[in-house]
Every structure is written in C-alpha cells, then in structure tokens.
Design an enzyme around this catalytic site. Sequence first.
Site, PDB file in Angstrom:
ATOM      1  N   PRO A   1      45.726  47.162  53.049  1.00  0.00           N
ATOM      2  CA  PRO A   1      44.746  47.047  52.066  1.00  0.00           C
ATOM      3  C   PRO A   1      45.533  46.446  50.610  1.00  0.00           C
ATOM      4  CG  PRO A   1      45.578  49.299  52.582  1.00  0.00           C
ATOM      5  CD  PRO A   1      46.392  48.501  53.384  1.00  0.00           C
ATOM      6  N   VAL A   2      44.574  45.583  49.967  1.00  0.00           N
ATOM      7  CA  VAL A   2      44.864  45.027  48.655  1.00  0.00           C
ATOM      8  C   VAL A   2      44.987  45.887  47.597  1.00  0.00           C
ATOM      9  CG1 VAL A   2      44.234  43.021  47.302  1.00  0.00           C
ATOM     10  CG2 VAL A   2      43.704  42.827  49.733  1.00  0.00           C
TER      11      VAL A   2
ATOM     12  N   ASP B   1      59.438  44.797  46.089  1.00  0.00           N
ATOM     13  CA  ASP B   1      58.637  44.712  47.362  1.00  0.00           C
ATOM     14  C   ASP B   1      58.989  43.339  48.153  1.00  0.00           C
ATOM     15  OD1 ASP B   1      57.013  46.690  46.026  1.00  0.00           O
ATOM     16  OD2 ASP B   1      55.238  45.346  46.074  1.00  0.00           O
TER      17      ASP B   1
ATOM     18  N   GLY C   1      52.352  46.708  49.146  1.00  0.00           N
ATOM     19  CA  GLY C   1      52.907  45.485  48.999  1.00  0.00           C
ATOM     20  C   GLY C   1      52.068  44.152  49.853  1.00  0.00           C
ATOM     21  N   SER C   2      50.638  44.360  49.547  1.00  0.00           N
ATOM     22  CA  SER C   2      50.107  43.504  50.428  1.00  0.00           C
ATOM     23  C   SER C   2      50.391  41.714  49.886  1.00  0.00           C
ATOM     24  CB  SER C   2      48.404  43.628  50.343  1.00  0.00           C
ATOM     25  OG  SER C   2      48.096  43.467  49.064  1.00  0.00           O
TER      26      SER C   2
ATOM     27  N   ALA D   1      53.060  40.695  48.537  1.00  0.00           N
ATOM     28  CA  ALA D   1      54.292  40.121  48.806  1.00  0.00           C
ATOM     29  C   ALA D   1      54.413  39.958  50.266  1.00  0.00           C
ATOM     30  CB  ALA D   1      55.387  41.200  48.244  1.00  0.00           C
ATOM     31  N   ALA D   2      53.940  40.627  51.107  1.00  0.00           N
ATOM     32  CA  ALA D   2      53.815  40.628  52.463  1.00  0.00           C
ATOM     33  C   ALA D   2      53.088  39.339  52.795  1.00  0.00           C
ATOM     34  CB  ALA D   2      53.242  41.729  53.087  1.00  0.00           C
TER      35      ALA D   2
ATOM     36  N   ALA E   1      46.558  48.248  46.680  1.00  0.00           N
ATOM     37  CA  ALA E   1      47.125  49.701  47.108  1.00  0.00           C
ATOM     38  C   ALA E   1      48.456  50.479  47.003  1.00  0.00           C
ATOM     39  CB  ALA E   1      46.109  49.778  48.231  1.00  0.00           C
ATOM     40  N   GLY E   2      49.391  49.302  46.553  1.00  0.00           N
ATOM     41  CA  GLY E   2      50.788  49.890  46.459  1.00  0.00           C
ATOM     42  C   GLY E   2      51.599  49.751  47.781  1.00  0.00           C
TER      43      GLY E   2
END
Length: 307
Positions: free
Chosen positions: A95-96, A146, A101-102, A104-105, A98-99
Amino acid sequence: MKSSAPGKIILFGEHAVVYNRPALAVPVDQVQVDVEVCDSDKPGVWIDAPMVNLQGELSTLPSDHPIGAVILKVFHHLGISPRPNISVTVTSTIPVAAGLGSGAAVSVALVRALSSFLNHSLSNEQVNQLVFEIEKLHHGTPSGIDNTVITYNMPVYYMKSKPIETFKCGKPFTIVIGDTGVPAPTKQSVGDVRRLWLRDSNRFETIFNEVAQISTMARHFIESGRPEHLGELMDHNHEFLQQMTVSSPELDVLVAAACKAGALGAKLSGGGRGGNMIALVDQASAESVAGALMSAGAKRTIITEVK
Ligand code: PMV
C-alpha cells in the site's frame, strides 16, 4: 529483465532515527514490488505503473515524478545517452503512503531491473546509495532506514552515518500488521517533529534517548531468542511516539484493540498519523488478533513472521 523488492516495517525507533538514534527494521515479504524492463518497438521510455495510475512516456512526466526521477538517476549514474527505447512495468502489492516502504521498494526494484537490463549490475551498496539519494528528493531528511532494509532484505539495526548492521533472530516471532487505511505522507510527520524539536529540543532529546534505549534492548532480546520481552518495549515506544505527536486516533484504537485481543504489545510503525501499526503475538493468536483489528476498523491486516 525482472526484479522484486519486499515491503518493510520499523519495529522500533522511527523518528528518533532521524536524530541519529538506532532503529530496528525488518523486511515484509508478504507484499512486494515487481519491475520488468524490456525493449520497446516505440521510441522512448514507456512506463506502466497502475498502482499510481501512471501510463506514459518519461519526457511527459514532471521532473520530480518519483518513478521518472529514479529512471533519470540510473541513466545519469550509468552514463546512458541517448535514452534507450524500453518499456518499464511496475506492479506493487505494497500500500502507498502507509509506512510499509512502498516508495523505497519501487526505487530498489527499478534501479536493479534497469541497471541489469543495461548490462551494468550494481552492488547492494551502490543500489542503496542511489535509492537514498532518491529518498532525499522526496522526504527532505530521510534517515536512510527504508532503503537499507529493503536493499539488503534482512533485519537491520540502523544508525545514520554508521556502517550497516544486519542481525539474526535467536527465535522467530510473529507480528500482525494493521492498516488504518489513512494515507499519511512521512514527509509531513517528519517535518512536524522537526518543528517541535526545534521549539523544545531538551524534551525531544530526552524522548529520543529513551527510544534509543528501547531499540538497543529490543535488539538484545531479539538476538538472544527472547522475543516475548518485546511486547512491553513496543507499548513504551508507542507512548513516546504519542508524545512526539505522530500517533492518531485511528492508530491508538488499533493498538488498544490488539492488546485487548491478547497481543503482547503494539505500536504504530513508520511515519505515523495514519498508515500501519504492528502487534507482537503468539503464533496461535495471530488470526484472532488480526480479526480484532478488522473489527476495530483496520482496512487490512498482514501476518508476518520475523526470522
Ligand atoms: O513512513 P515510513 O515507514 O517511511 O517511515 C519513516 C521512518 C521515519 O523514521 C519516520 C523517517 C525516516 O526517514 O527514518
């Protein structure tokens, strides 16, 4: 060329880590970003990223677009000119805002897929450094935690400007993640904490020192195979995050619901104000705690084992 990257949670120490205190983060491989780069028969760099409603050519994007910026950074770093004709597909179950790490991933998977496609494989250190520079564009003053946990895909004990320390768990433990569904850009909570710290630095320095002790003790309990002691530390860490003003009514409701349902401890995870919370549970009660979180308003839950 394909590449994937996991999500992440911060177990202890968010926000304090921006002020040079240690924090612990672990990868979450129940969610991930996948990137595929291949040749295109159309001229240009074509991007398809449905999770952010993006479909278009690189030069039509604003110069600070998160995905465009990563691609330009890789071209620049590798000295690629003129731009190749390629198609880049980014899909994600993280989820964007949302904490988890989207951002950085996406950056890690994209840097790896693109550099390999261009025949310039990069080391983890190089990937981590490039992604950190991209994080700085978007978050102002990121600690770097992250990009580090996602690049290395291992539990990390992180302190800014210190060599990276990964660590091993003496005994696996189970975490339930509950999503408030409230999008919460990290930049804002980090900026607010900075303003409060500037106004009352003695008080905030004391809070950060307490959190640093919590992170240090937590690492010790994890490595020595006594994760059951982490619950109490999570509860304390959450109280300090409340004092930093980064919790929210939705997060507090989920934290209380998890504890009432038998979790050993719970706290918000990441930037706060929304996004996700985490609860430490016995494996046997993971499903019932997850159910209690849904009943208390969570939009989704993930059960993950830290090993
Ligand atoms: O919201 P997230 O998961 O990206 O967490 C950010 C963690 C902070 O400590 C609040 C900021 C940082 O850069 O470390």
